[in-house]
Design an enzyme around this catalytic site. Structure first.
Site, PDB file in Angstrom:
ATOM      1  N   LYS A 195      33.771  41.072  38.804  1.00 10.87           N
ATOM      2  CA  LYS A 195      35.135  40.740  39.210  1.00 10.87           C
ATOM      3  C   LYS A 195      36.101  41.138  38.100  1.00 10.87           C
ATOM      4  O   LYS A 195      35.833  40.906  36.923  1.00 10.87           O
ATOM      5  CB  LYS A 195      35.228  39.238  39.482  1.00 10.87           C
ATOM      6  CG  LYS A 195      36.609  38.702  39.866  1.00 10.87           C
ATOM      7  CD  LYS A 195      37.484  38.250  38.712  1.00 10.87           C
ATOM      8  CE  LYS A 195      36.859  37.340  37.710  1.00 10.87           C
ATOM      9  NZ  LYS A 195      37.808  37.003  36.582  1.00 10.87           N
TER      10      LYS A 195
ATOM     11  N   GLY B 224      35.034  37.081  31.271  1.00  6.85           N
ATOM     12  CA  GLY B 224      36.175  37.350  32.124  1.00  6.85           C
ATOM     13  C   GLY B 224      35.860  38.209  33.329  1.00  6.85           C
ATOM     14  O   GLY B 224      36.769  38.697  34.002  1.00  6.85           O
TER      15      GLY B 224
ATOM     16  N   ASP C 166      36.453  30.877  41.019  1.00  5.56           N
ATOM     17  CA  ASP C 166      36.317  32.287  41.386  1.00  5.56           C
ATOM     18  C   ASP C 166      35.248  32.536  42.450  1.00  5.56           C
ATOM     19  O   ASP C 166      35.152  33.645  42.975  1.00  5.56           O
ATOM     20  CB  ASP C 166      35.956  33.131  40.148  1.00  5.56           C
ATOM     21  CG  ASP C 166      37.134  33.321  39.210  1.00  5.56           C
ATOM     22  OD1 ASP C 166      38.270  32.990  39.600  1.00  5.56           O
ATOM     23  OD2 ASP C 166      36.921  33.814  38.084  1.00  5.56           O
TER      24      ASP C 166
END
Length: 268
Positions: free
Chosen positions: A8, A93, A128
Site C-alpha cells: 500500500k 508505511g 488500513d
C-alpha cells in the site's frame, strides 16, 4: 491457495485534526503496487502461521501477528496453515501487516465468500485493513476506513519503493504532527490529486528518522513524475513516466546506497 499482499502507498495523506478518541481525522488517497508479501494457505487441524522471506524473522510474536488475528475474525469449518513470505519491511508505511490481513480476507472470499460485515471485521484489525482487502485505488476518510473507490488514471504507472531499513512506528509520527490543518484533498482525477496533494506526516517522520529526507532527496535526483513519503514512513515512493526510467533510477540508487531496500513495480 496463494495470494499476493499488495504493498500500500498513500499518494496523498492529509491530516485534518486530532480526534477525542486519540485517533486522527484523515483524508488520504490509497494506491497499491502490483507486488508485496505472499500468502499461501492449506487445510490444517488448527490455525497456524509460518513466516519466511527477508523480513520474516522480524515477526517474533506469531500469536500477536495480524494474520492470526484475521484468522480469528474469519470462522471456518477447518483450520488454515498459513505461510507468509515477508518481502516488505516492517513498520515501513506500506501497510505490510494490513496488506497481509487483506490478502487473507481475499483468500477467505475465494473459498467461502466474505460475510456481509467484512468491512467492520477488517476495520477492527486496523485502519488500513479495509482498503487493503480491496487493494484498489480509493479515497479514505475518517481514520482511513471510510472508503470511496475511484478510477485511476495512474494505473500501470511504474513505481519504485525505497526504504532506508530504519523501522518507524506509526504512533510517534502521528504524535509529532504539528496540528496545523492545511486543507482537504484536492479535487479531480487521481493524477491531479497526487501532484497537488501532500503527506502531512513527512516533517514529523523526518524529525524522528532523518534518513527519510535523504531518501526523498535521492529520489528527487532521478527526475520522477512524483516522489513522496508513504503513510507514516519511512518508505518513500517515486512514480516514473516509463519503466526504463524507473529501472535506471533503481540501478543508480542501488549503487549509491546499497544498504537501502527497494522494490520496483507498477500501480494496480
Amino acid at each position: 491457495m496463494i495470494e499476493t499482499a499488495y504493498a500500500k502507498i498513500n499518494l496523498a495523506l492529509h491530516v485534518r485534526r486530532r480526534r477525542e478518541d486519540g485517533y486522527h481525522a484523515l483524508e488520504t488517497l490509497f494506491a497499491f503496487v502490483d507486488a508485496g508479501d505472499a500468502l499461501s494457505v492449506q487445510p490444517a487441524p488448527q490455525d497456524q502461521l509460518r513466516t519466511l522471506g527477508e523480513f520474516g524473522n522480524q515477526l517474533t510474536d506469531p500469536f500477536g501477528n495480524i494474520v492470526m488475528q484475521a484468522l480469528s475474525a474469519l470462522p471456518r469449518p477447518q483450520g488454515w496453515a498459513v505461510t507468509l513470505e515477508k518481502n516488505l519491511p516492517v513498520a515501513a508505511g506500506l501497510g505490510g501487516g494490513s496488506a497481509d490481513a487483506g490478502a487473507l480476507f481475499r483468500l477467505y472470499d475465494r473459498e467461502y465468500g466474505l460475510p456481509d460485515d467484512w468491512h467492520e471485521r477488517a476495520a477492527k484489525l486496523g485502519a488500513d485493513v479495509p482498503a487493503c482487502v480491496r487493494s484498489v485505488t480509493a479515497a479514505g476518510r475518517g481514520t482511513g476506513t471510510e472508503l470511496a473507490e475511484v478510477d485511476s488514471d495512474l494505473a500501470g504507472m511504474p513505481v519504485l519503493l525505497v526504504n532506508p531499513r530504519v523501522p518507524l512506528s506509526t504512533g510517534p509520527v502521528f504524535k509529532g504532527w504539528d496540528g496545523v490543518d492545511l486543507g482537504p484533498l484536492p479535487e479531480g482525477p487521481v493524477s491531479s490529486i497526487s501532484r497537488n496533494g501532500r503527506n502531512d506526516l513527512e516533517a514529523s517522520a523526518i524529525a524522528l528518522c532523518p534518513a527519510v529526507a535523504r531518501v526523498l532527496a535521492a529520489l528527487a535526483e532521478t527526475q520522477p513524475w512524483l516522489a513522496r513519503m508513504s503513510g507514516s514512513g519511512a518508505t518513500c515512493f517515486a512514480l516514473y513516466e516509463d519503466a526504463a526510467q524507473r529501472d535506471a533510477a533503481a540501478a543508480a540508487l542501488a549503487t549509491a546506497q546499497p544498504g537501502w531496500w527497494q522494490l520496483a513495480g507498477a500501480l494496480r
